[in-house]
Design a protein around this motif. Structure first.
Motif, PDB file in Angstrom:
ATOM      1  N   LYS A 128      83.274  18.631  48.934  1.00  0.00           N
ATOM      2  CA  LYS A 128      84.285  17.924  48.150  1.00  0.00           C
ATOM      3  C   LYS A 128      83.730  17.338  46.852  1.00  0.00           C
ATOM      4  O   LYS A 128      84.434  16.643  46.127  1.00  0.00           O
ATOM      5  CB  LYS A 128      84.959  16.833  48.973  1.00  0.00           C
ATOM      6  CG  LYS A 128      84.079  15.653  49.338  1.00  0.00           C
ATOM      7  CD  LYS A 128      84.893  14.671  50.162  1.00  0.00           C
ATOM      8  CE  LYS A 128      84.069  13.492  50.632  1.00  0.00           C
ATOM      9  NZ  LYS A 128      84.870  12.561  51.460  1.00  0.00           N
ATOM     10  N   LYS A 129      82.465  17.660  46.557  1.00  0.00           N
ATOM     11  CA  LYS A 129      81.874  17.195  45.310  1.00  0.00           C
ATOM     12  C   LYS A 129      82.394  18.017  44.133  1.00  0.00           C
ATOM     13  O   LYS A 129      82.414  19.240  44.183  1.00  0.00           O
ATOM     14  CB  LYS A 129      80.345  17.294  45.377  1.00  0.00           C
ATOM     15  CG  LYS A 129      79.700  16.308  46.335  1.00  0.00           C
ATOM     16  CD  LYS A 129      78.193  16.483  46.350  1.00  0.00           C
ATOM     17  CE  LYS A 129      77.535  15.493  47.314  1.00  0.00           C
ATOM     18  NZ  LYS A 129      76.059  15.703  47.378  1.00  0.00           N
ATOM     19  N   MET A 130      82.806  17.338  43.082  1.00  0.00           N
ATOM     20  CA  MET A 130      83.278  17.989  41.856  1.00  0.00           C
ATOM     21  C   MET A 130      82.135  17.994  40.843  1.00  0.00           C
ATOM     22  O   MET A 130      81.571  16.949  40.537  1.00  0.00           O
ATOM     23  CB  MET A 130      84.491  17.250  41.291  1.00  0.00           C
ATOM     24  CG  MET A 130      85.095  17.895  40.064  1.00  0.00           C
ATOM     25  SD  MET A 130      85.889  19.498  40.377  1.00  0.00           S
ATOM     26  CE  MET A 130      87.323  18.987  41.348  1.00  0.00           C
ATOM     27  N   ASN A 131      81.787  19.178  40.353  1.00  0.00           N
ATOM     28  CA  ASN A 131      80.733  19.276  39.350  1.00  0.00           C
ATOM     29  C   ASN A 131      81.266  18.807  38.000  1.00  0.00           C
ATOM     30  O   ASN A 131      82.250  19.352  37.482  1.00  0.00           O
ATOM     31  CB  ASN A 131      80.242  20.723  39.255  1.00  0.00           C
ATOM     32  CG  ASN A 131      79.059  20.883  38.322  1.00  0.00           C
ATOM     33  OD1 ASN A 131      79.218  20.880  37.101  1.00  0.00           O
ATOM     34  ND2 ASN A 131      77.878  21.036  38.892  1.00  0.00           N
ATOM     35  N   THR A 132      80.637  17.806  37.433  1.00  0.00           N
ATOM     36  CA  THR A 132      81.151  17.209  36.190  1.00  0.00           C
ATOM     37  C   THR A 132      80.944  18.110  34.982  1.00  0.00           C
ATOM     38  O   THR A 132      81.693  18.029  34.011  1.00  0.00           O
ATOM     39  CB  THR A 132      80.460  15.850  35.934  1.00  0.00           C
ATOM     40  OG1 THR A 132      79.031  16.037  35.948  1.00  0.00           O
ATOM     41  CG2 THR A 132      80.840  14.852  37.008  1.00  0.00           C
ATOM     42  N   ASN A 133      79.946  18.984  35.025  1.00  0.00           N
ATOM     43  CA  ASN A 133      79.686  19.875  33.886  1.00  0.00           C
ATOM     44  C   ASN A 133      80.748  20.959  33.750  1.00  0.00           C
ATOM     45  O   ASN A 133      81.145  21.328  32.650  1.00  0.00           O
ATOM     46  CB  ASN A 133      78.311  20.525  34.012  1.00  0.00           C
ATOM     47  CG  ASN A 133      77.182  19.527  33.871  1.00  0.00           C
ATOM     48  OD1 ASN A 133      77.301  18.544  33.129  1.00  0.00           O
ATOM     49  ND2 ASN A 133      76.086  19.739  34.583  1.00  0.00           N
ATOM     50  N   TYR A 134      81.193  21.486  34.896  1.00  0.00           N
ATOM     51  CA  TYR A 134      82.152  22.594  34.881  1.00  0.00           C
ATOM     52  C   TYR A 134      83.553  22.200  35.326  1.00  0.00           C
ATOM     53  O   TYR A 134      84.479  23.004  35.268  1.00  0.00           O
ATOM     54  CB  TYR A 134      81.640  23.728  35.775  1.00  0.00           C
ATOM     55  CG  TYR A 134      80.292  24.271  35.361  1.00  0.00           C
ATOM     56  CD1 TYR A 134      80.136  24.963  34.168  1.00  0.00           C
ATOM     57  CD2 TYR A 134      79.175  24.086  36.164  1.00  0.00           C
ATOM     58  CE1 TYR A 134      78.902  25.465  33.781  1.00  0.00           C
ATOM     59  CE2 TYR A 134      77.925  24.583  35.793  1.00  0.00           C
ATOM     60  CZ  TYR A 134      77.800  25.265  34.594  1.00  0.00           C
ATOM     61  OH  TYR A 134      76.584  25.762  34.217  1.00  0.00           O
ATOM     62  N   SER A 135      83.717  20.970  35.791  1.00  0.00           N
ATOM     63  CA  SER A 135      85.017  20.460  36.271  1.00  0.00           C
ATOM     64  C   SER A 135      85.588  21.305  37.396  1.00  0.00           C
ATOM     65  O   SER A 135      86.798  21.520  37.477  1.00  0.00           O
ATOM     66  CB  SER A 135      86.023  20.394  35.107  1.00  0.00           C
ATOM     67  OG  SER A 135      85.584  19.493  34.129  1.00  0.00           O
ATOM     68  N   ILE A 136      84.703  21.821  38.233  1.00  0.00           N
ATOM     69  CA  ILE A 136      85.132  22.555  39.431  1.00  0.00           C
ATOM     70  C   ILE A 136      84.252  22.121  40.602  1.00  0.00           C
ATOM     71  O   ILE A 136      83.144  21.611  40.398  1.00  0.00           O
ATOM     72  CB  ILE A 136      85.034  24.085  39.259  1.00  0.00           C
ATOM     73  CG1 ILE A 136      83.568  24.499  39.097  1.00  0.00           C
ATOM     74  CG2 ILE A 136      85.881  24.595  38.130  1.00  0.00           C
ATOM     75  CD1 ILE A 136      83.336  25.956  39.365  1.00  0.00           C
ATOM     76  N   PRO A 137      84.705  22.325  41.840  1.00  0.00           N
ATOM     77  CA  PRO A 137      83.857  22.046  43.007  1.00  0.00           C
ATOM     78  C   PRO A 137      82.852  23.194  43.185  1.00  0.00           C
ATOM     79  O   PRO A 137      83.149  24.220  43.801  1.00  0.00           O
ATOM     80  CB  PRO A 137      84.861  21.978  44.155  1.00  0.00           C
ATOM     81  CG  PRO A 137      86.004  22.831  43.712  1.00  0.00           C
ATOM     82  CD  PRO A 137      86.063  22.717  42.219  1.00  0.00           C
ATOM     83  N   LEU A 138      81.651  23.042  42.644  1.00  0.00           N
ATOM     84  CA  LEU A 138      80.690  24.141  42.568  1.00  0.00           C
ATOM     85  C   LEU A 138      80.209  24.592  43.949  1.00  0.00           C
ATOM     86  O   LEU A 138      80.063  25.799  44.195  1.00  0.00           O
ATOM     87  CB  LEU A 138      79.491  23.719  41.708  1.00  0.00           C
ATOM     88  CG  LEU A 138      78.576  24.839  41.210  1.00  0.00           C
ATOM     89  CD1 LEU A 138      79.352  25.884  40.431  1.00  0.00           C
ATOM     90  CD2 LEU A 138      77.454  24.265  40.351  1.00  0.00           C
ATOM     91  N   ASN A 139      79.964  23.653  44.854  1.00  0.00           N
ATOM     92  CA  ASN A 139      79.527  24.040  46.204  1.00  0.00           C
ATOM     93  C   ASN A 139      80.607  24.853  46.916  1.00  0.00           C
ATOM     94  O   ASN A 139      80.309  25.805  47.644  1.00  0.00           O
ATOM     95  CB  ASN A 139      79.178  22.801  47.021  1.00  0.00           C
ATOM     96  CG  ASN A 139      77.946  22.098  46.498  1.00  0.00           C
ATOM     97  OD1 ASN A 139      77.054  22.729  45.931  1.00  0.00           O
ATOM     98  ND2 ASN A 139      77.876  20.780  46.669  1.00  0.00           N
ATOM     99  N   SER A 140      81.844  24.465  46.704  1.00  0.00           N
ATOM    100  CA  SER A 140      82.966  25.222  47.251  1.00  0.00           C
ATOM    101  C   SER A 140      82.976  26.648  46.691  1.00  0.00           C
ATOM    102  O   SER A 140      83.219  27.618  47.417  1.00  0.00           O
ATOM    103  CB  SER A 140      84.283  24.505  46.910  1.00  0.00           C
ATOM    104  OG  SER A 140      85.392  25.234  47.360  1.00  0.00           O
ATOM    105  N   ALA A 141      82.687  26.779  45.405  1.00  0.00           N
ATOM    106  CA  ALA A 141      82.664  28.093  44.761  1.00  0.00           C
ATOM    107  C   ALA A 141      81.575  28.979  45.350  1.00  0.00           C
ATOM    108  O   ALA A 141      81.798  30.172  45.607  1.00  0.00           O
ATOM    109  CB  ALA A 141      82.461  27.938  43.259  1.00  0.00           C
TER     110      ALA A 141
END
Length: 446
Positions: free
Chosen positions: A321-334
């Motif tokens: 559920k962490k949102m990556n601030t650099n890309y504005s997406i949940p990178l771990n989810s991706a």
């Protein structure tokens, strides 16, 4: 709601639905629809229309949910509202583990196959097709991870290209084709049997993806207004475009020729209409069309584990559920979704190569249709819940609370009936329900 996350307007939302749905389906499944219709073009057009009931009235029904709740999750959110958190979670688990990765995998493969046709690579076991498939998957995820705005723009661009090319070839076929082909084929005698309903599976594949927009409701500007509008307008656009193409190809080539040519009918028709290079150009447009579908699905999919994790029920929720601030997406989810898509492309390879493992032949896997059929169980549950709520509370109008969901249930039930007559369906359903049961075991209980 954080308005900074609201990136998509009404046009992009419609483009997302239409762009995902109008991909390979109408090109890839027109022959299967005609086979199910026993070569009767009028029955084939009727199947397309009946198949659309599931998304036209389904969209109208889901719009009712969308107007009330725009929380992240789409299907998860609505099933939660209708039947509680547990079933909502399990619907999301099924989508995350079975539905999205399987559909993205098979669409990437289909795009590679059409690219192969352009370059005369037609052997499905040719390693180059599989390499192209992996490149398509990597590129689609890369674009959506690195630049969400660019992914949205790409969705709009591919929508314009696919609609323009579809209408160009469809109207050219209608005006230059022999009208007697369609008329003669529309009078063919047919036998009423369950095989006709199997044609609705091909239609369901062609219409699949209409539920993608609710998954990113939290990123749509004014979602209660724009999402509900998009869910109504997009299915109508899709139905009209599909009917024009189906009637066009049937008129120009004739039903028997479409059945004989299969997936290559669009290329043969384009080459006949526009010459050799015109045929190649149309194949390029088909590939772009499929890439648009993949892009829309990936855009939605990478947020799905995130949506489940926000509910603190997904394994390792704090990670996903962490949102990556650099890309504005949940990178771990991706990253998780990429792994799952690659797993499904591996399963598809086992099917194509007809590999036997421990006596089990994987050729039975139909990852292009059966995941869609099973998803309709969840859709039907939403329509029934809407009717049930209306009967109890009289909260909606008769149209929104009874008529629309009843017609949506009818359309979805016909697809389910067709799916249950497919070969290998019991094995696939057993595996799917076992996978859902695993999701329940892994679910963090309140």
């Amino acid at each position: 709601m954080d308005t900074k996350q609201q990136k998509f307007g009404l046009f992009t939302t419609i483009a997302m639905i239409v762009g995902v749905v109008i991909g390979s389906g109408i090109f890839f499944k027109a022959d299967e629809i005609l086979i199910a219709a026993q070569g009767n073009t009028l029955v084939g057009a009727l199947l397309l229309t009946v198949g659309a009931i599931g998304i036209v009235f389904g969209g109208l029904s889901i719009a009712t949910y969308a107007r009330e709740n725009s929380t992240a999750g789409g299907l998860i959110t609505y099933v939660e509202d209708a039947w509680g958190k547990t079933l909502g979670y399990l619907s999301g688990w099924f989508q995350a583990i079975f539905y999205y990765p399987a559909i993205i995998a098979v669409l990437s493969w289909i795009a590679a196959v059409y690219l192969g046709i352009i370059f005369n690579i037609t052997n499905p076991e040719d390693y180059r097709l599989w390499l192209i498939t992996l490149i398509i998957i990597a590129s689609s995820f890369g674009l959506n991870i690195l630049n969400t705005y660019a992914a949205g723009k790409f969705q709009n661009i591919t929508l314009i290209i696919k609609i323009a090319s579809l209408l160009l070839i469809s109207f050219a076929a209608l005006f230059l084709g022999d009208k007697q082909n369609f008329i003669a084929d529309s009078t063919k005698n047919i036998e009423l049997n369950s095989g006709i309903f199997v044609g609705l599976i091909a239609c369901a594949f062609s219409y699949d993806g209409w539920f993608v927009a609710p998954t990113i409701a939290h990123e749509i500007k004014d979602p209660k207004r724009n999402l509900s509008r998009a869910l109504v307008l997009a299915p109508l656009i899709i139905l009209v475009v599909y009917l024009i193409y189906f009637i066009g190809v049937s008129t120009y080539l004739g039903a028997d020729t479409v059945i004989e040519l299969g997936d290559q009918s669009v290329g043969v028709m384009a080459q006949s209409l526009f010459g050799k290079y015109g045929g190649q150009f149309i194949y390029v447009c088909v590939v772009i069309s499929i890439l648009g579908s993949i892009n829309g699905l990936v855009l939605s999919y990478i947020r799905l584990p995130y949506s489940l994790a926000l509910r603190d029920r997904f394994p390792a929720s704090s990670t996903f559920k962490k949102m990556n601030t650099n890309y504005s997406i949940p990178l771990n989810s991706a990253w998780l979704t990429i792994f799952l898509v690659l797993s499904w492309i591996g399963l598809h390879a086992l099917s194509v190569f007809k590999i036997n493992i421990l006596g089990l032949n994987f050729s039975f896997l139909q990852i292009d249709s059966l995941p869609i059929v099973l998803t309709y169980f969840f859709y039907v549950s939403l329509y029934i819940a809407l009717i049930r709520k209306q009967i109890k509370t009289k909260q909606y109008s008769f149209r929104d609370g009874i008529l629309y969901p009843a017609l949506a249930t009818l359309g979805a039930s016909l697809v389910l009936y067709g799916g249950l007559t497919q070969p290998g369906v019991l094995i696939y359903f057993f595996i799917s329900f076992a996978g859902i049961a695993v999701g329940y075991l892994f679910m963090h209980k309140d």
